[in-house]
Design a protein around this motif. Structure first.
Motif, PDB file in Angstrom:
ATOM      1  N   PRO A   1     108.621  12.927 -35.421  1.00  0.00           N
ATOM      2  CA  PRO A   1     108.595  11.491 -35.664  1.00  0.00           C
ATOM      3  C   PRO A   1     108.807  10.741 -34.354  1.00  0.00           C
ATOM      4  CG  PRO A   1     109.981  12.602 -37.255  1.00  0.00           C
ATOM      5  CD  PRO A   1     109.651  13.602 -36.211  1.00  0.00           C
ATOM      6  N   ASP A   2     108.183   9.583 -34.264  1.00  0.00           N
ATOM      7  CA  ASP A   2     108.145   8.837 -33.017  1.00  0.00           C
ATOM      8  C   ASP A   2     109.016   7.591 -33.139  1.00  0.00           C
ATOM      9  OD1 ASP A   2     107.052   9.039 -30.536  1.00  0.00           O
ATOM     10  OD2 ASP A   2     105.253   7.867 -30.984  1.00  0.00           O
ATOM     11  N   HIS A   3     109.958   7.436 -32.229  1.00  0.00           N
ATOM     12  CA  HIS A   3     110.732   6.206 -32.153  1.00  0.00           C
ATOM     13  C   HIS A   3     111.369   6.208 -30.788  1.00  0.00           C
ATOM     14  CE1 HIS A   3     113.959   3.244 -32.912  1.00  0.00           C
ATOM     15  NE2 HIS A   3     113.098   2.730 -33.764  1.00  0.00           N
ATOM     16  N   TRP A   4     111.539   5.034 -30.179  1.00  0.00           N
ATOM     17  CA  TRP A   4     112.067   5.040 -28.804  1.00  0.00           C
ATOM     18  C   TRP A   4     113.428   5.695 -28.745  1.00  0.00           C
ATOM     19  CZ3 TRP A   4     116.643   2.771 -27.515  1.00  0.00           C
ATOM     20  CH2 TRP A   4     117.149   1.797 -28.372  1.00  0.00           C
ATOM     21  N   SER A   5     114.240   5.482 -29.779  1.00  0.00           N
ATOM     22  CA  SER A   5     115.607   5.997 -29.706  1.00  0.00           C
ATOM     23  C   SER A   5     115.641   7.526 -29.825  1.00  0.00           C
ATOM     24  CB  SER A   5     116.471   5.359 -30.789  1.00  0.00           C
ATOM     25  OG  SER A   5     116.053   5.799 -32.061  1.00  0.00           O
ATOM     26  N   PHE A   6     114.522   8.126 -30.262  1.00  0.00           N
ATOM     27  CA  PHE A   6     114.494   9.590 -30.348  1.00  0.00           C
ATOM     28  C   PHE A   6     114.277  10.226 -28.976  1.00  0.00           C
ATOM     29  CE2 PHE A   6     112.706   9.326 -34.966  1.00  0.00           C
ATOM     30  CZ  PHE A   6     113.907   8.781 -35.368  1.00  0.00           C
ATOM     31  N   LEU A   7     114.001   9.388 -27.978  1.00  0.00           N
ATOM     32  CA  LEU A   7     113.750   9.931 -26.641  1.00  0.00           C
ATOM     33  C   LEU A   7     115.016   9.986 -25.782  1.00  0.00           C
ATOM     34  CD1 LEU A   7     110.323   8.339 -25.660  1.00  0.00           C
ATOM     35  CD2 LEU A   7     110.785  10.544 -26.677  1.00  0.00           C
ATOM     36  N   LEU A   8     116.136   9.445 -26.313  1.00  0.00           N
ATOM     37  CA  LEU A   8     117.353   9.391 -25.484  1.00  0.00           C
ATOM     38  C   LEU A   8     117.881  10.789 -25.181  1.00  0.00           C
ATOM     39  CD1 LEU A   8     119.069   6.360 -27.222  1.00  0.00           C
ATOM     40  CD2 LEU A   8     117.940   6.416 -24.999  1.00  0.00           C
ATOM     41  N   GLY A   9     117.816  11.667 -26.189  1.00  0.00           N
ATOM     42  CA  GLY A   9     118.240  13.045 -25.950  1.00  0.00           C
ATOM     43  C   GLY A   9     117.350  13.711 -24.909  1.00  0.00           C
ATOM     44  N   GLU A  10     116.075  13.361 -24.927  1.00  0.00           N
ATOM     45  CA  GLU A  10     115.159  13.906 -23.920  1.00  0.00           C
ATOM     46  C   GLU A  10     115.552  13.442 -22.529  1.00  0.00           C
ATOM     47  OE1 GLU A  10     110.905  13.478 -24.583  1.00  0.00           O
ATOM     48  OE2 GLU A  10     111.219  14.036 -26.669  1.00  0.00           O
ATOM     49  N   VAL A  11     115.994  12.180 -22.427  1.00  0.00           N
ATOM     50  CA  VAL A  11     116.427  11.694 -21.110  1.00  0.00           C
ATOM     51  C   VAL A  11     117.547  12.592 -20.592  1.00  0.00           C
ATOM     52  CG1 VAL A  11     117.386   9.754 -19.824  1.00  0.00           C
ATOM     53  CG2 VAL A  11     115.835   9.325 -21.719  1.00  0.00           C
ATOM     54  N   ALA A  12     118.490  12.926 -21.481  1.00  0.00           N
ATOM     55  CA  ALA A  12     119.603  13.796 -21.076  1.00  0.00           C
ATOM     56  C   ALA A  12     119.078  15.166 -20.643  1.00  0.00           C
ATOM     57  CB  ALA A  12     120.592  13.935 -22.223  1.00  0.00           C
ATOM     58  N   LEU A  13     118.180  15.710 -21.442  1.00  0.00           N
ATOM     59  CA  LEU A  13     117.625  17.036 -21.127  1.00  0.00           C
ATOM     60  C   LEU A  13     116.910  17.006 -19.775  1.00  0.00           C
ATOM     61  CD1 LEU A  13     116.918  19.928 -22.079  1.00  0.00           C
ATOM     62  CD2 LEU A  13     114.850  18.975 -23.084  1.00  0.00           C
ATOM     63  N   TYR A  14     116.099  15.988 -19.584  1.00  0.00           N
ATOM     64  CA  TYR A  14     115.328  15.912 -18.340  1.00  0.00           C
ATOM     65  C   TYR A  14     116.245  15.688 -17.136  1.00  0.00           C
ATOM     66  CZ  TYR A  14     111.298  15.529 -21.442  1.00  0.00           C
ATOM     67  OH  TYR A  14     110.355  15.770 -22.398  1.00  0.00           O
ATOM     68  N   SER A  15     117.280  14.845 -17.309  1.00  0.00           N
ATOM     69  CA  SER A  15     118.208  14.665 -16.187  1.00  0.00           C
ATOM     70  C   SER A  15     118.822  16.005 -15.830  1.00  0.00           C
ATOM     71  CB  SER A  15     119.347  13.709 -16.513  1.00  0.00           C
ATOM     72  OG  SER A  15     118.966  12.736 -17.392  1.00  0.00           O
ATOM     73  N   PHE A  16     119.122  16.803 -16.854  1.00  0.00           N
ATOM     74  CA  PHE A  16     119.725  18.105 -16.578  1.00  0.00           C
ATOM     75  C   PHE A  16     118.761  18.983 -15.776  1.00  0.00           C
ATOM     76  CE2 PHE A  16     120.923  22.486 -17.876  1.00  0.00           C
ATOM     77  CZ  PHE A  16     122.167  22.509 -17.265  1.00  0.00           C
ATOM     78  N   VAL A  17     117.496  18.941 -16.140  1.00  0.00           N
ATOM     79  CA  VAL A  17     116.516  19.728 -15.380  1.00  0.00           C
ATOM     80  C   VAL A  17     116.448  19.233 -13.928  1.00  0.00           C
ATOM     81  CG1 VAL A  17     114.075  20.344 -15.204  1.00  0.00           C
ATOM     82  CG2 VAL A  17     115.178  20.258 -17.446  1.00  0.00           C
ATOM     83  N   ILE A  18     116.456  17.905 -13.763  1.00  0.00           N
ATOM     84  CA  ILE A  18     116.438  17.338 -12.408  1.00  0.00           C
ATOM     85  C   ILE A  18     117.675  17.797 -11.630  1.00  0.00           C
ATOM     86  CG2 ILE A  18     116.509  15.193 -11.086  1.00  0.00           C
ATOM     87  CD1 ILE A  18     115.134  13.878 -13.586  1.00  0.00           C
ATOM     88  N   ILE A  19     118.812  17.823 -12.320  1.00  0.00           N
ATOM     89  CA  ILE A  19     120.056  18.261 -11.674  1.00  0.00           C
ATOM     90  C   ILE A  19     119.931  19.720 -11.244  1.00  0.00           C
ATOM     91  CG2 ILE A  19     122.473  18.787 -12.129  1.00  0.00           C
ATOM     92  CD1 ILE A  19     122.488  16.292 -13.954  1.00  0.00           C
TER      93      ILE A  19
END
Lengths: 545, 357, 270
Positions: A52-70
């Motif tokens: 399902p698509d909603h902007w707020s569903f992407l917040l966890g992805e932001v965390a995941l991606y920041s972790f990959v960047i880290i």
């Protein structure tokens, strides 16, 4: 595991057969891989999985991606950083520290910043991404909380996620301490003071942690092991488990026409979701990169090497430890006693205990709410925050409490920037931290109920169109625009709970636990707005026509 | 994959809550009898790119332009690496190196990401799909089989039956990590007692007060009214080992006040010299250096948690979380006029700890 | 900005126009009166190329003082309930307080704050000369002490130990008790930095020449000038106030922009 009802599935299969028949390189490679890994099963299972698509569903992805960047930037940094506290005289490019005695850790961090091309950029990417990582987890958690996404079957995933939040803070703090600069050294000194304040074991824990007296020669090396090995390993494992649960449970969705508790409506992983989520990784990376190239973070060259004598005005931890530092600042004076020939440092213990209770309450909140409602059903449709007024109010109170502690960590900065007295700021924040949550609770609850009432009005009578019409009888009315049935569904489809009645159990007794539960249930559901049903709609329409 | 048309034909409000209405308890939830029905999916709205070939071509152009732009960004970053080297003689070179490599990479990443998302949004099919959810719990057969497997394993191993084996196993599992606790003792030096270490500092009778960091001894006449000296014990800078550890306990702030402003308890009468007082710089709260001296109000402020101490009155706490006053170092003057310590601090310095009394 | 001036200040300015005098000469006058006893005490003063004291300048300073300062500090600078005695504070103190606009005080507050300067350089020098004539005190520094060509690393270390606790490691300033604060040091002239160290304005402690030697003071100034002249290598410094501004920036602009992008990503295309 899942049955996709997408009608195009057979088409895909024929496509595949055709490809195999055609026998190109891709097909051969796919065949090679599948015969050794059975990967086609995973593609079949997950390739068309719906998100399902909603902007707020992407917040966890932001965390995941920041972790990959880290992970990426951090690996680069490990090639240059030396976690040693041996003393050297700095001999790098930065003039104001030339010849100054410092640890190898500090000197190597300065070398990364001033003598490795792109090294400062990677340091700044690493640190900015770390701040973003914790912030994104926090915002993601707030979304989960306020939409009730932690309800069955996702309670355990809430717990895992919350442990990840704590681990992220631990990662942040251990990393912040590694350069052995003045700011982080004073941070460690504060940790040392807090540890020493713990009854019975404090002195010894500090002694073992620092390998002798503070600051010792060991702490940077030890934190480094935790920072690059133990903590990341646990985080990676828990992230994997967290995501596995997302796949098992399937993602939640907001109420909407056609969406039910038995389906998940959205875009398939291949191709749309992969394009969006994959692209989003690069966007997050790009934003972090842009910030890192334009804005300084943690200028250790200003702080200089750690020395127990100096300190800088505005000594603060990174934002995510701020609430703990704030708690230490807000504690009223005089809370330390000698009793039974031992020192009881309540000026340290009370903040620790209060924060501990707060953390545990947040951790187990899903179980508390499930016990109060007694609801054992699975929930895949998210609540709109207004429709769970008491939960939203509790969340608002918690956020206010946290914000009070957090703001307190910058009490001195607030005082200088707004021309206030430091004492006044602290006293105000003491009041806000204690009284603020109650105010926030009542305001949030009233706002939620008012919004629910407004929703009812809209469902029954439509939107106010702003068009005034004069009836033949001379009466003026405002024309109400009825809403369509799709919009209406979003407003009426929520669960309604009533307070629990106390009933005697099988042996005719009423236990204290049951009294507690019914009391809590009354607290939760006393004020409620019942969703509009069909009869009311028919009636409302009857009134109008 | 367009499924919008067949969705929602037998969806009702009751379905929206509870996976299988008959299975799980709804608790205190109210199941509305006359609930409004789920209207099913709304009609699909076509995008510009679906209906207008010009828009589609434009979107296509944007996507590949963005991808090419990303390549440009990557090349830029590589070029910036070469064009903007770090020059040790020029402090501004680091800034340029950071800025231009960073901007190149930002462009590469953002253009790549935005291009991919734009492709997904504007050009890929925007028909939503539907997955059917099943209860998370396994089916009855699966669960029955799982129970059966455990029972068989229990039978075959005798785990439940042979209680002596089972209990001794549990005992062994509990005991085996215990040596780790002992091993961790090795984190700190074996032959030292932290409590004894915390009780003493480097100061002793006759140690001269010296300026931090040069180690130059201080004469009483050097300390003029309103002055604040950051002090270490003489000889600290010459220590081979444990310099920072000693400094972390021995750091002192030396101030001179008008003797008329100074309140002195009878038992500390001789601890100051002509209005010159020396106090530990280590906060009694959690150990930050308390070094912010206001020479007119005679207040000392800790920048970490805002504890305030009154220098005129034995550094008693007047604000903030600290409880105990800062320990005072008794000072005197030697025959050459240098300031010396009369003794070590008479109490442990720094934050409180359990064994302190 | 003339519109901000108080009537007294405006009067002072007029008086100044009538008696334009070279500031160098006035500094020298200050030095002469400071000389003697204080010179033995302080090695900070620049070489004292002293002209003969211009009694006229001192008289001018006395008049300015009587018109602008005496209300609080008393006619003979002996101090009153509203202002401290200025006998023995030296020319450096007057030059700092008046030269940075802190004096004359606009209103009573937690501390005197930097404001637009109310007097011309000549008038400031005259005031300094008069106050310095009352009793010996620190003189206005000059020469190579202020050139910013000292040892940056030594200056940075001394700055961290003696100054950073109030002024912050990057000289960005910080909070003190009861609404007072240590001001930002960025852009402050070398002369005023030096004067502040030797005189200890308001609640700042005095750092006399036995504590921080004149050449060490030069090094501290060198470090502060290094900070002024070299912007942060990492980019914009967000005020150099540490993790608070970094955290706020990340939440508002970092996460803010990412959330805006998530809305774009999930919005249905036109």
């Amino acid at each position: 595991m899942s049955t996709s009802t997408t009608t195009s599935a057979p088409v895909a299969v024929t496509d595949k057969k055709e490809i195999e028949k055609s026998g190109g390189f891709t097909a051969a490679a796919a065949n090679y891989l599948d015969e050794r890994t059975s990967i086609s099963a995973a593609v079949k299972e997950l390739g068309r999985k719906i998100f399902p698509d909603h902007w707020s569903f992407l917040l966890g992805e932001v965390a995941l991606y920041s972790f990959v960047i880290i992970l990426i930037s951090g690996t680069f940094l490990t090639f240059f950083f030396q976690a040693s506290m041996a003393e050297v005289h700095y001999d790098g490019s930065y003039v104001p520290l030339k010849g100054v005695e410092m640890s190898v850790a500090m000197a190597s961090t300065l070398d990364i910043s001033f003598d490795v091309r792109g090294g400062l950029l990677m340091r700044q990417v690493h640190h900015w991404a770390a701040l973003l990582f914790v912030a994104a987890i926090g915002l993601h958690m707030l979304r989960i909380f306020f939409t009730g996404a932690f309800r069955k079957p996702r309670e355990l995933n809430w717990v895992i996620g919350f442990i990840l939040f704590i681990l992220a803070m631990a990662e942040g703090f251990t990393g912040y301490s590694l350069p052995d600069d003045l700011l982080s050294g004073n941070g460690l000194r504060i940790i040392d003071g807090m540890v020493k304040g713990m009854p019975v074991v404090g002195t010894w824990i500090s002694f073992l942690l620092f390998g002798g007296e503070f600051p010792g020669n060991d702490i940077v090396g030890r934190l480094y092991s935790l920072h690059i090995l133990l903590l990341p390993a646990i985080i990676v494992a828990l992230i994997a488990l967290h995501l596995l649960f997302v796949v098992v449970h399937k993602h939640t969705q907001y109420a909407g026409p056609g969406r039910t508790n038995q389906n998940a409506v959205g875009y398939p992983i291949l191709p749309v979701y992969a394009a969006k989520a994959g692209g989003f990784f690069f966007i997050v990376f790009g934003v972090v990169m842009l910030i890192a190239s334009l804005f300084t973070i943690n200028p250790i060259w200003n702080y200089g090497p750690y020395d127990p004598s100096p300190v800088s005005a505005g000594t603060q931890p990174d934002w995510y430890i701020g609430f703990a530092d704030g708690a230490l600042r807000l504690i009223p004076p005089g809370l330390e006693f000698v009793w039974l020939d031992r020192t009881w440092s309540f000026n340290i213990l009370i903040p620790l205990i209060v924060i501990g209770i707060f953390i545990v309450t947040v951790l187990i909140y899903p179980f508390i709410e499930a016990w109060i409602t007694g609801d054992k059903r699975e929930h895949h449709i998210l609540d709109r925050p207004r429709n769970a007024a008491t939960r939203t109010a509790i969340g608002a109170a918690g956020v206010t409490f946290y914000a009070g502690l957090w703001a307190a960590a910058s009490s001195d900065i607030i005082a200088t920037h707004f021309h206030l007295t430091m004492e006044g700021v602290i006293h105000t924040l003491q009041a806000i931290t204690i009284l603020g949550p109650f105010a926030a609770y009542f305001i949030a609850k009233r706002v939620c109920l008012a919004l629910q009432k407004k929703d009812r009005e809209i469902v029954l009578h439509g939107f106010e169109s702003g068009r005034i019409v004069r009836l033949p009888g001379g009466e003026y009315i405002e024309v109400h625009q009825p809403i369509d049935e799709y919009e209406r569904w979003r407003l009426v489809s929520y669960a309604d709970f009533k307070p629990l009645m106390i009933r005697p159990d099988a042996r005719g007794r009423i236990t204290a636990l049951q009294r507690l539960r019914s009391g809590l249930s009354r607290w939760f559901f006393e004020d409620r707005i019942i969703p509009v049903d069909q009869k009311e709609i028919d009636q409302a329409h009857g009134d109008h026509h | 994959m367009a499924n919008d048309d067949n969705g929602g034909k037998d969806l009702t409000a009751a379905d929206a809550h509870g996976a299988r209405p008959s299975e799980a308890s709804a608790g205190t939830a109210v199941v509305t009898r006359d609930a409004i029905g789920n209207p099913g999916f709304p009609p699909h709205r076509a995008r510009m790119t679906d209906s207008d070939p010009t828009a589609e071509r434009k979107a296509e152009r944007s996507v590949y332009t963005l991808f090419y732009l990303s390549v440009v960004g990557s090349v830029w970053a590589i070029a910036a690496y070469i064009i903007f080297p770090i020059d040790a003689a020029d402090p501004g070179s680091v800034r340029l190196n950071n800025l231009f490599i960073g901007l190149g990479l930002s462009l590469a990443l953002l253009a790549l990401g935005i291009g991919a998302v734009h492709w997904g949004k504007a050009l890929m099919s925007d028909h939503e799909g539907i997955d059917i959810r099943h209860p998370v719990r396994g089916t009855e057969e699966t669960r029955a089989r799982a129970v059966e497997i455990f029972q068989e394993a229990d039978q075959e191993s005798g785990f439940g039956r042979r209680t002596l084996i089972r209990n001794s196993l549990i005992g062994a599992l509990i005991a085996f990590p215990l040596p780790a606790v002992v091993l961790f003792r090795g984190l700190g030096p074996q032959d030292e007692d932290p409590v004894a270490l915390l009780e003493h500092t480097m100061w002793k009778k006759g140690t001269r007060l010296a300026i931090d960091p040069s180690g130059r001894p201080i004469k009483a006449s050097d300390v003029t009214l309103g002055s604040a000296f950051h002090v270490i014990p003489e000889g600290l800078q010459d220590l081979e080992h444990g310099k920072l550890e000693e400094k972390a306990k021995a750091a002192v702030l030396l101030m001179r006040l008008d003797p008329a402003d100074l309140i002195e308890a009878p038992d500390r009468k001789g601890w100051s010299y002509d209005g010159i007082v020396a106090y530990s710089k280590i906060c009694t709260h959690v150990g930050c250096p308390v070094a912010l001296y206001e020479q007119q109000t005679h207040h000392l402020l800790c920048p970490c948690h805002q504890s305030q101490f009154d220098v005129t009155n034995h550094c008693e706490v007047i604000f903030g979380p600290a409880k105990r006053p800062l320990p005072q170092l008794p000072i005197a003057v030697d025959s050459e006029g240098y300031l010396i310590a009369q003794s070590d601090f008479t109490e442990p310095v720094g934050p409180s700890y359990w064994e302190r009394h | 900005m003339p519109e901000n001036r108080t009537p007294t200040a405006a009067r002072g300015r007029k008086a100044g126009r009538r008696h334009p005098l070279a500031s160098i000469a006035l500094i020298a006058i200050g030095l002469l009166f400071t000389g003697g006893a204080y010179a033995a005490f302080s090695t900070s003063t620049a070489s004292a190329e002293t002209d003969m004291a211009s009694q006229q300048t001192i008289e001018e300073g006395k008049k300015l003082f009587a018109a602008n300062c005496a209300t609080c500090h008393g006619m003979g600078a002996e101090g009153s309930e509203d202002g401290p005695s200025l006998i023995g504070v030296g020319a450096a103190s007057v030059d700092f307080q008046v030269g940075t606009g802190r004096m004359p005080l606009q209103m009573q507050g937690p501390q005197a704050e930097q404001k637009p300067v109310q007097f011309t350089d000549e008038q400031t020098a005259a005031l300094a000369a008069w106050v310095a004539s009352l009793a010996p005190g620190p003189a206005i520094p000059e020469g190579e002490l202020l050139d910013g060509e000292g040892d940056t690393a030594n200056g940075a270390e001394l700055f961290r130990i003696n100054c950073a606790m109030c002024h912050n490691v990057a000289g960005a300033g910080g909070a003190l008790t009861e609404g007072k604060f240590a001001p930002s040091l960025s852009g402050v002239s070398a002369k005023h930095i030096y004067e502040a160290m030797v005189t200890g304005p308001q609640n700042m402690p005095v750092f006399n020449d036995m504590n921080i030697k004149p050449e060490d003071k030069r090094d501290v100034i060198t470090y502060l000038k290094y900070l002024d002249n070299n912007p942060s290598p990492g980019g914009i410094d967000l005020g150099s106030i540490g993790p608070v501004s970094e955290g706020l920036f990340l939440w508002i602009f970092g996460l803010g922009s990412i959330v805006a992008l998530t809305v774009w990503i999930t919005a249905k295309s036109n």
